[in-house]
Design a protein around this motif. Structure first.
Motif: not given
Length: 485
Positions: A104-109
């Motif tokens: 439920g937690i995506k990678m992000g920049v």
């Protein structure tokens, strides 16, 4: 046929410089011209307001004329001037494809974006913010949760190619020593000061977590070619943090009085931000940072108005941009950036219009990312403005105290600014991302390449509490029909 009054612009006063038109205005009367057709570059167009016929000559409001010919039109009430700017062309869309950090937690920049001189045009540096976080209701009160409390804020080197954002390298932020929370050099994204910053809790909102004096909520990223280092704007302090290329924290610019509240001996805290910056609204701190190409000056912009003197100022339109002399790390000037008026939009509260990033082109020209809180079809304000500081009023130290100044900057209306002869930065639109249907709420990264290419990227907040069917990270590029320099 009844005659109506029309606002027109005298073409004799029109001057064009890098896509900008400035015109004086006059009021004339005339009858709407009937049976007139219009075209632009051979394509049929319909202006928002028809021309009028006055003594055999056709006149059209400058906004209608500009929009019909494919230009952005901006009115500056302080300078009584109009700016017309050619619209850019969308040239690329790139999506981040990376493994999730947890269920439920995506990678992000995308919390920031900067292009380094000498790098290929498709290579950038970016950051994510303080890490995955959300809010849960605990006994009727919303508390801030950190499901991955050990997350390390990092600088990422990225590349765009073949429709994808590729992560080339990662530089975890760390101290030259031991962080008291992690027990190692890497820092966290947890708040700094208990009782001042927003309290951090575990996933369920039941247990309050430790505070980290070195924790950072990264929002902006700037590069100084003069000494090959980065500067990061941080919402907590609010602060601006000096960082080596490998992610080592060097020093931190903070407001007066901040250092006595946090034990941060490994990272010197230089109290050169004015004390008024302690009056920030939580999670609306130092949002954007940029450095002149010669490495002489650094600019920082707050996300929202300060709560000066109190939280009633959350709907103030006045945001502060402060300028530092990098040789001394002391303020050299401070300017007013006036947010768009929320009343011109639908269901938008003034306090939900924010600054999200900046690019410093030179000492007088900045690009500012201004947006609303909506996404998708509800989005109304996602604009990149070029602002000019050359004639903006330096307000450093003048309107911080209500008793001394009569009104603080944040309390002032447009009329108050005019009465006090305060000129905010002038603004002209260089990109309206709503017109291009950019789907995300948070355009938080902005970069300018070669003076004529814009890149924007969204912060997806790791997909936490997202209401979108897609909650990834996308970088879009646009070609400008002129050069900003």
């Amino acid at each position: 046929m009844k005659k109506k009054k029309w606002m027109i612009t005298a073409t004799a006063a029109l001057t064009l410089t890098a896509g900008i038109g400035i015109a004086s205005a006059a009021v004339l009367s005339g009858a709407p011209a009937e049976g007139i057709t219009y075209s632009n570059n051979g394509d049929s167009v319909t202006p928002s307001t028809s021309a009028v016929n006055i003594d055999g000559h056709l006149y059209m409001p400058v906004r209608a004329l500009g929009e019909t010919t494919g230009k952005y039109v901006d009115w500056d009430d302080f300078r009584r001037s109009v700016a017309m700017t050619d619209k850019p062309q969308l040239t690329g869309k790139y999506a981040l494809k990376a493994a999730d950090l947890a269920q439920g937690i995506k990678m992000g920049v995308g919390s920031s974006l900067t292009h380094l001189p000498g790098d290929p045009d498709n290579v950038f540096y970016s950051t994510a913010d303080r890490g995955p976080n959300g809010q849960v209701d605990v006994n009727g009160k919303l508390v801030r949760t950190f499901p991955l409390a050990s997350y390390t804020p990092s600088i990422y080197k990225i590349k765009i190619a073949d429709g994808e954002i590729q992560i080339l390298d990662q530089f975890p932020l760390h101290v030259n020593g031991i962080d008291p929370v992690t027990g190692k050099a890497n820092i966290t994204g947890l708040p700094n000061i208990k009782g001042r910053d927003e309290a951090p809790f575990d996933t369920k909102g039941e247990k309050e977590l430790s505070y980290d004096p070195y924790g950072l909520d990264i929002e902006g990223l700037a590069y100084n070619a003069k000494d090959d280092t980065f500067w990061i704007s941080d919402e907590y302090g609010p602060s601006i943090v000096h960082v080596k290329r490998d992610g080592t924290l060097i020093e931190r610019i903070v407001p007066s009085g901040w250092a006595s509240q946090a034990q941060s001996t490994l990272v010197p805290a230089r109290e050169t931000l004015p004390a008024v910056y302690n009056k920030l609204r939580q999670n609306r701190g130092a949002e954007a940072v940029g450095i002149t190409p010669d490495g002489k000056y650094m600019f920082m912009a707050m996300q929202n108005a300060l709560r000066n003197p109190n939280k009633d100022m959350d709907n103030s339109r006045q945001v502060r941009i402060i300028k530092f002399d990098l040789s001394t790390l002391k303020p050299a000037a401070e300017f007013v950036y006036q947010l768009e008026d929320a009343t011109q939009f639908k269901d938008l509260v003034q306090g939900d219009i924010v600054v999200s990033d900046m690019v410093v082109v030179n000492e007088n020209t900045l690009l500012i990312d201004e947006r609303d809180k909506f996404s998708g079809d509800k989005a109304q304000l996602k604009r990149i403005y070029a602002i000019n500081l050359s004639d903006a009023t330096n307000i450093l130290g003048k309107y911080d105290d209500e008793k001394a100044a009569g009104k603080t900057l944040e309390q002032m209306t447009v009329a108050d600014l005019k009465t006090n002869d305060i000129l905010p930065a002038s603004k002209r639109t260089v990109l309206d991302a709503v017109e291009f249907k950019f789907p995300y709420e948070k355009i938080e990264g902005l970069s300018l390449i070669n003076g004529d290419t814009l890149a924007i990227v969204n912060d997806n907040d790791f997909g936490v509490d997202s209401k979108l069917t897609t909650n990834g990270t996308e970088l879009w590029t646009f070609k400008l029909p002129y050069t900003i320099k």
